[in-house]
Design a protein around this motif. Structure first.
Motif, mmCIF file in Angstrom:
data_model
loop_
_atom_site.group_PDB
_atom_site.id
_atom_site.type_symbol
_atom_site.label_atom_id
_atom_site.label_comp_id
_atom_site.label_asym_id
_atom_site.label_seq_id
_atom_site.Cartn_x
_atom_site.Cartn_y
_atom_site.Cartn_z
ATOM 1 N N TYR A 240 -4.657 40.880 -58.879
ATOM 2 C CA TYR A 240 -3.325 40.681 -58.331
ATOM 3 C C TYR A 240 -2.361 40.212 -59.423
ATOM 4 C CZ TYR A 240 -6.190 40.582 -54.111
ATOM 5 O OH TYR A 240 -7.100 40.899 -53.133
ATOM 6 N N ARG A 241 -1.087 40.501 -59.215
ATOM 7 C CA ARG A 241 -0.016 39.922 -60.032
ATOM 8 C C ARG A 241 0.820 39.046 -59.107
ATOM 9 N NH1 ARG A 241 0.897 42.902 -64.968
ATOM 10 N NH2 ARG A 241 -0.045 44.986 -64.925
ATOM 11 N N GLY A 242 1.247 37.903 -59.633
ATOM 12 C CA GLY A 242 1.891 36.933 -58.762
ATOM 13 C C GLY A 242 0.835 36.217 -57.942
ATOM 14 N N CYS A 243 1.212 35.082 -57.347
ATOM 15 C CA CYS A 243 0.215 34.321 -56.590
ATOM 16 C C CYS A 243 0.915 33.505 -55.506
ATOM 17 C CB CYS A 243 -0.575 33.398 -57.507
ATOM 18 S SG CYS A 243 -1.938 32.557 -56.650
ATOM 19 N N GLU A 244 0.497 33.737 -54.267
ATOM 20 C CA GLU A 244 1.118 33.067 -53.134
ATOM 21 C C GLU A 244 0.773 31.582 -53.067
ATOM 22 O OE1 GLU A 244 2.121 34.054 -48.457
ATOM 23 O OE2 GLU A 244 0.336 34.923 -49.393
ATOM 24 N N HIS A 245 -0.213 31.139 -53.804
ATOM 25 C CA HIS A 245 -0.503 29.710 -53.822
ATOM 26 C C HIS A 245 0.733 28.908 -54.241
ATOM 27 C CE1 HIS A 245 -5.165 30.173 -54.205
ATOM 28 N NE2 HIS A 245 -4.742 30.270 -52.968
ATOM 29 N N GLY A 246 1.551 29.483 -55.113
ATOM 30 C CA GLY A 246 2.820 28.851 -55.466
ATOM 31 C C GLY A 246 2.704 27.602 -56.307
ATOM 32 N N CYS A 247 1.646 27.455 -57.083
ATOM 33 C CA CYS A 247 1.494 26.266 -57.922
ATOM 34 C C CYS A 247 2.659 26.178 -58.899
ATOM 35 C CB CYS A 247 0.170 26.325 -58.678
ATOM 36 S SG CYS A 247 -1.253 26.547 -57.591
ATOM 37 N N ILE A 248 3.380 25.090 -58.841
ATOM 38 C CA ILE A 248 4.595 24.982 -59.640
ATOM 39 C C ILE A 248 4.291 24.968 -61.133
ATOM 40 C CG2 ILE A 248 4.610 22.446 -59.551
ATOM 41 C CD1 ILE A 248 7.625 24.931 -59.628
ATOM 42 N N TYR A 249 3.125 24.535 -61.521
ATOM 43 C CA TYR A 249 2.759 24.400 -62.929
ATOM 44 C C TYR A 249 2.110 25.654 -63.505
ATOM 45 C CZ TYR A 249 -1.473 23.528 -60.296
ATOM 46 O OH TYR A 249 -2.492 23.641 -59.398
ATOM 47 N N CYS A 250 1.966 26.717 -62.712
ATOM 48 C CA CYS A 250 1.165 27.865 -63.125
ATOM 49 C C CYS A 250 1.685 28.508 -64.409
ATOM 50 C CB CYS A 250 1.128 28.905 -62.016
ATOM 51 S SG CYS A 250 0.105 30.340 -62.417
ATOM 52 N N PHE A 251 0.823 28.573 -65.426
ATOM 53 C CA PHE A 251 1.231 29.129 -66.716
ATOM 54 C C PHE A 251 1.411 30.641 -66.656
ATOM 55 C CE2 PHE A 251 -3.421 29.143 -66.765
ATOM 56 C CZ PHE A 251 -3.688 30.446 -67.170
ATOM 57 N N ALA A 252 0.976 31.283 -65.550
ATOM 58 C CA ALA A 252 1.129 32.737 -65.417
ATOM 59 C C ALA A 252 2.496 33.139 -64.887
ATOM 60 C CB ALA A 252 0.040 33.287 -64.497
ATOM 61 N N ARG A 253 3.293 32.201 -64.439
ATOM 62 C CA ARG A 253 4.596 32.536 -63.861
ATOM 63 C C ARG A 253 5.455 33.425 -64.785
ATOM 64 N NH1 ARG A 253 6.786 30.035 -59.400
ATOM 65 N NH2 ARG A 253 5.477 28.496 -58.344
ATOM 66 N N PRO A 254 5.507 33.156 -66.085
ATOM 67 C CA PRO A 254 6.365 33.980 -66.945
ATOM 68 C C PRO A 254 6.020 35.463 -66.939
ATOM 69 C CG PRO A 254 5.824 31.935 -68.059
ATOM 70 C CD PRO A 254 4.972 31.992 -66.822
ATOM 71 N N SER A 255 4.802 35.825 -66.545
ATOM 72 C CA SER A 255 4.432 37.240 -66.552
ATOM 73 C C SER A 255 5.252 38.048 -65.562
ATOM 74 C CB SER A 255 2.935 37.390 -66.242
ATOM 75 O OG SER A 255 2.631 36.917 -64.935
ATOM 76 N N HIS A 256 5.824 37.399 -64.559
ATOM 77 C CA HIS A 256 6.635 38.144 -63.586
ATOM 78 C C HIS A 256 7.953 38.627 -64.195
ATOM 79 C CE1 HIS A 256 4.808 38.792 -59.792
ATOM 80 N NE2 HIS A 256 5.892 38.625 -59.069
#
Length: 356
Positions: free
Chosen positions: A73-89
């Motif tokens: 998957y790309r993106g994540c519904e867990h919504g962790c505010i600290y997620c280092f993968a966010r910039p990939s969007h």
């Protein structure tokens, strides 16, 4: 700035790295929707099916313990505010903020694509990491079951696989995990940030509660599946007080290995995290960021190999010592298992295993 119930990010702020903020309107009515209707306070989750040409990603990073991964998957519904993968969007011309947790992508052909790769004569097996970018057991796995498809293929081909998650949905695949574990082909890590369900709802609004994650660790250990707890990420003055208690509960659950990771704030994650602090912990915001910067060479984030995983300074040494002392006292200093790569059986593309 008001928080949005059920979501981690406070805003859908665009990325400046790829000129997302400067995108020209194309005349679609959606360009003016927010101006007319106002920002959506409860954005719905949407899923777009993605059909890439390959699914196995290789990396040469010298400071991580795997060289290949599958991200269903790309993106994540867990919504962790600290997620280092966010910039990939941002690569998709989408916001690393709310878009990351509401506009998701699924790769339903992941197992078929992986089969094609494993069938190649030049392929050499090594553990495949799942959960390195976004969680393989986020809520949409209930519908797509892509992670389960990949695990079924790994069992069929006797291919080693590692899983990182913060969801007790991993137990839905316990039957497969037990069979893989019996052949020394799997290890599972569950990350636990705090033991406070209210704090967890703010940090990780759609992830499993801390109690469910701890229970999942216990079920895995009881079933003989190699599992470890990851106290991650540690956020100074927000979650660090839970470090010893998480280790204590993990030991009670039969866990014998543990790791920890200091919070990382690459690219757009830093401003999103600051917004979150101002919304939920305004009196602590300055202290939290000052402590993080003291461990990252005066910056919000250290992107360099090796040092990005090893914070420095007085605070870093304090957290490191606390973790080491607690883990030693509780006897959870065991190493992660070394998975077996010798059993691999190359598949054929018609679903039959090769005799060679």
């Amino acid at each position: 700035m008001d928080a949005i119930k059920g979501r981690g990010a406070v805003t859908g702020a665009a990325s400046a790295r790829f000129n997302l903020h400067a995108r020209e309107a194309d005349g679609d009515w959606l360009d003016d929707a927010e101006a007319i209707d106002g920002p959506a306070r409860h954005p719905a989750t949407t899923v777009t099916e993605e059909h890439p040409r390959s699914i196995l990603s290789f990396n040469k990073s010298p400071d991580i313990p795997f060289d290949r991964s599958v991200n269903a998957y790309r993106g994540c519904e867990h919504g962790c505010i600290y997620c280092f993968a966010r910039p990939s969007h941002a690569y998709h011309d989408l916001s690393p903020g709310l878009d990351f947790e509401t506009k998701l992508f699924a790769k339903p052909a992941a197992a078929s694509l992986l089969r094609e790769t494993l069938a190649k004569r030049g392929y050499k097996p090594a553990p495949i990491a799942m959960g390195t970018n976004t969680d393989p057991y986020q809520p949409i796995e209930n519908t797509y079951r892509i992670t389960r498809d990949v695990l079924e293929l790994c069992l069929e081909t006797r291919h080693p696989v590692t899983i990182t998650t913060k969801s007790d949905r991993v137990l839905r695949d316990l039957d497969l995990l037990v069979e893989l574990a019996q052949r020394n082909l799997v290890s599972v890590g569950i990350s636990v940030t705090s033991l406070d369900p209210k704090l967890s709802q703010l940090l990780e609004p759609r992830a499993s509660s801390p109690a469910k994650r701890m229970a999942a660790l216990g079920r895995l250990a009881e079933a003989g599946v190699p599992a470890h707890v990851s106290v991650a990420p540690v956020i100074p003055a927000i979650t660090d007080s839970f470090m010893e208690a998480i280790l204590e509960e993990s030991a009670t659950c039969g866990i014998h290995a543990a790791t920890w990771i200091m919070v990382r704030l690459p690219h757009e994650v830093a401003p999103l995290f600051r917004e979150w602090l101002e919304a939920h912990f305004p009196s602590r915001a300055d202290k939290v960021m000052a402590t993080i910067r003291s461990m990252r060479g005066g910056r919000d984030n250290d992107p360099d190999f090796f040092t990005r995983m090893k914070p420095k300074g007085v605070w870093a040494e304090l957290f490191r010592s606390r973790f080491r002392l607690a883990a030693t006292r509780l006897g959870i200093t065991g190493p992660k298992p070394v998975l077996d790569c010798t059993q691999f059986r190359r598949p054929s593309l018609d679903g039959q295993l090769s005799l060679l």
